[in-house]
Design a protein around this motif. Structure first.
Motif, PDB file in Angstrom:
ATOM      1  N   GLY A   5     -42.676  14.856 -58.290  1.00  0.00           N
ATOM      2  CA  GLY A   5     -43.163  15.469 -58.300  1.00  0.00           C
ATOM      3  C   GLY A   5     -42.810  17.520 -58.260  1.00  0.00           C
ATOM      4  O   GLY A   5     -44.023  18.264 -58.262  1.00  0.00           O
ATOM      5  N   HIS A   6     -41.617  17.618 -59.232  1.00  0.00           N
ATOM      6  CA  HIS A   6     -40.975  19.291 -58.757  1.00  0.00           C
ATOM      7  C   HIS A   6     -41.385  19.132 -59.766  1.00  0.00           C
ATOM      8  O   HIS A   6     -41.232  21.098 -60.501  1.00  0.00           O
ATOM      9  N   LEU A   7     -41.228  19.165 -61.218  1.00  0.00           N
ATOM     10  CA  LEU A   7     -42.130  19.137 -62.340  1.00  0.00           C
ATOM     11  C   LEU A   7     -42.853  17.537 -63.801  1.00  0.00           C
ATOM     12  O   LEU A   7     -42.908  16.704 -62.790  1.00  0.00           O
ATOM     13  N   ARG A   8     -43.354  18.690 -64.685  1.00  0.00           N
ATOM     14  CA  ARG A   8     -44.211  17.961 -65.392  1.00  0.00           C
ATOM     15  C   ARG A   8     -44.020  17.835 -66.270  1.00  0.00           C
ATOM     16  O   ARG A   8     -43.141  18.755 -66.632  1.00  0.00           O
ATOM     17  N   HIS A   9     -43.929  16.721 -67.647  1.00  0.00           N
ATOM     18  CA  HIS A   9     -43.978  17.179 -69.144  1.00  0.00           C
ATOM     19  C   HIS A   9     -45.247  17.342 -70.018  1.00  0.00           C
ATOM     20  O   HIS A   9     -46.044  16.524 -69.386  1.00  0.00           O
ATOM     21  N   GLU A  10     -45.407  18.082 -71.217  1.00  0.00           N
ATOM     22  CA  GLU A  10     -46.012  17.730 -72.072  1.00  0.00           C
ATOM     23  C   GLU A  10     -45.130  17.648 -73.182  1.00  0.00           C
ATOM     24  O   GLU A  10     -44.090  17.722 -72.987  1.00  0.00           O
ATOM     25  N   VAL A  11     -46.017  16.689 -74.556  1.00  0.00           N
ATOM     26  CA  VAL A  11     -45.399  16.581 -75.584  1.00  0.00           C
ATOM     27  C   VAL A  11     -45.549  17.220 -76.790  1.00  0.00           C
ATOM     28  O   VAL A  11     -47.112  18.324 -76.605  1.00  0.00           O
ATOM     29  N   GLU A  12     -44.538  18.387 -77.266  1.00  0.00           N
ATOM     30  CA  GLU A  12     -45.083  19.540 -78.153  1.00  0.00           C
ATOM     31  C   GLU A  12     -44.456  18.938 -79.167  1.00  0.00           C
ATOM     32  O   GLU A  12     -42.781  18.934 -79.231  1.00  0.00           O
ATOM     33  N   GLN A  13     -44.949  18.896 -80.612  1.00  0.00           N
ATOM     34  CA  GLN A  13     -44.330  18.326 -82.092  1.00  0.00           C
ATOM     35  C   GLN A  13     -43.006  17.500 -81.454  1.00  0.00           C
ATOM     36  O   GLN A  13     -41.454  18.155 -81.938  1.00  0.00           O
ATOM     37  N   LEU A  14     -43.634  16.384 -81.277  1.00  0.00           N
ATOM     38  CA  LEU A  14     -42.572  15.216 -81.009  1.00  0.00           C
ATOM     39  C   LEU A  14     -41.295  15.467 -79.946  1.00  0.00           C
ATOM     40  O   LEU A  14     -40.522  14.762 -79.848  1.00  0.00           O
ATOM     41  N   ARG A  15     -41.464  16.468 -79.058  1.00  0.00           N
ATOM     42  CA  ARG A  15     -40.725  16.348 -77.925  1.00  0.00           C
ATOM     43  C   ARG A  15     -41.472  16.550 -76.627  1.00  0.00           C
ATOM     44  O   ARG A  15     -42.117  16.980 -76.712  1.00  0.00           O
ATOM     45  N   TYR A  16     -40.690  15.964 -75.736  1.00  0.00           N
ATOM     46  CA  TYR A  16     -41.127  16.674 -74.536  1.00  0.00           C
ATOM     47  C   TYR A  16     -40.567  17.880 -74.248  1.00  0.00           C
ATOM     48  O   TYR A  16     -39.360  18.046 -73.978  1.00  0.00           O
ATOM     49  N   VAL A  17     -41.797  18.541 -73.008  1.00  0.00           N
ATOM     50  CA  VAL A  17     -41.410  20.196 -72.711  1.00  0.00           C
ATOM     51  C   VAL A  17     -41.657  19.904 -71.437  1.00  0.00           C
ATOM     52  O   VAL A  17     -42.620  19.565 -70.572  1.00  0.00           O
ATOM     53  N   TYR A  18     -40.538  20.261 -70.539  1.00  0.00           N
ATOM     54  CA  TYR A  18     -40.619  20.312 -68.992  1.00  0.00           C
ATOM     55  C   TYR A  18     -41.039  21.626 -68.449  1.00  0.00           C
ATOM     56  O   TYR A  18     -40.721  22.775 -68.568  1.00  0.00           O
ATOM     57  N   PHE A  19     -41.693  21.517 -67.339  1.00  0.00           N
ATOM     58  CA  PHE A  19     -42.343  22.924 -66.740  1.00  0.00           C
ATOM     59  C   PHE A  19     -42.227  22.200 -65.153  1.00  0.00           C
ATOM     60  O   PHE A  19     -42.902  21.527 -64.670  1.00  0.00           O
ATOM     61  N   PRO A  20     -41.514  22.875 -64.439  1.00  0.00           N
ATOM     62  CA  PRO A  20     -41.701  23.210 -62.700  1.00  0.00           C
ATOM     63  C   PRO A  20     -43.254  23.241 -62.719  1.00  0.00           C
ATOM     64  O   PRO A  20     -43.946  24.025 -62.823  1.00  0.00           O
ATOM     65  N   THR A  21     -43.187  22.183 -61.162  1.00  0.00           N
ATOM     66  CA  THR A  21     -44.493  22.675 -60.225  1.00  0.00           C
ATOM     67  C   THR A  21     -44.711  23.274 -58.726  1.00  0.00           C
ATOM     68  O   THR A  21     -45.408  23.338 -58.218  1.00  0.00           O
ATOM     69  N   VAL A  22     -43.567  23.627 -58.729  1.00  0.00           N
ATOM     70  CA  VAL A  22     -43.043  24.024 -57.478  1.00  0.00           C
ATOM     71  C   VAL A  22     -42.890  25.183 -58.450  1.00  0.00           C
ATOM     72  O   VAL A  22     -42.324  26.218 -58.454  1.00  0.00           O
ATOM     73  N   ASN A  23     -43.537  26.648 -56.922  1.00  0.00           N
ATOM     74  CA  ASN A  23     -43.372  27.815 -57.919  1.00  0.00           C
ATOM     75  C   ASN A  23     -41.606  28.038 -57.123  1.00  0.00           C
ATOM     76  O   ASN A  23     -41.048  27.811 -56.201  1.00  0.00           O
ATOM     77  N   PRO A  24     -40.896  29.130 -57.716  1.00  0.00           N
ATOM     78  CA  PRO A  24     -39.602  29.190 -57.094  1.00  0.00           C
ATOM     79  C   PRO A  24     -39.524  30.127 -55.993  1.00  0.00           C
ATOM     80  O   PRO A  24     -38.544  29.513 -55.317  1.00  0.00           O
ATOM     81  N   GLU A  25     -40.479  30.560 -55.628  1.00  0.00           N
ATOM     82  CA  GLU A  25     -40.720  31.145 -54.167  1.00  0.00           C
ATOM     83  C   GLU A  25     -40.506  29.381 -52.982  1.00  0.00           C
ATOM     84  O   GLU A  25     -40.035  30.283 -51.272  1.00  0.00           O
ATOM     85  N   ARG A  26     -41.361  28.918 -53.395  1.00  0.00           N
ATOM     86  CA  ARG A  26     -41.785  27.976 -51.975  1.00  0.00           C
ATOM     87  C   ARG A  26     -40.230  26.806 -52.388  1.00  0.00           C
ATOM     88  O   ARG A  26     -39.716  26.321 -51.351  1.00  0.00           O
ATOM     89  N   ALA A  27     -39.930  26.665 -53.826  1.00  0.00           N
ATOM     90  CA  ALA A  27     -38.575  25.872 -53.904  1.00  0.00           C
ATOM     91  C   ALA A  27     -37.304  26.434 -52.423  1.00  0.00           C
ATOM     92  O   ALA A  27     -36.602  26.154 -52.235  1.00  0.00           O
TER      93      ALA A  27
END
Length: 88
Positions: free
Chosen positions: A53-75
């Motif tokens: 549950g620390h990140l998620r991904h989306e498909v952009e132009q045939l590749r996975y792009v990952y995004f953090p789901t936890v803000n840096p301060e909380r981490a």
């Protein structure tokens, strides 16, 4: 126990890269890691981090792009809490 699970050193490095860049592909993350593991190892870590549950991904132009789901301060607070708990 999502979001509060302990991260390995490599998982923390990957999350640091994602927080710094905001979003990144596996190749971007591999390029930014010190003493980078193989591309397939980076992908395996990304899958694990997504399952935790620390990140998620989306498909952009045939590749996975990952995004953090936890803000840096909380981490950061979670990492400090783990450090204190380890040495208390």
């Amino acid at each position: 126990m999502l979001m509060t699970e302990i991260l390995s050193r490599r998982e923390r490095q990957i999350m640091d890269v994602l927080h710094r860049l905001g979003q990144a592909s596996a190749a971007d993350i591999e390029a930014a890691l010190p003493d980078a593991p193989s591309y397939s190892a980076v992908r395996a870590h990304l899958r694990t981090l997504e399952e935790k549950g620390h990140l998620r991904h989306e498909v952009e132009q045939l590749r996975y792009v990952y995004f953090p789901t936890v803000n840096p301060e909380r981490a950061r607070k979670s990492a400090v809490r783990h450090l204190v708990d380890t040495f208390v």
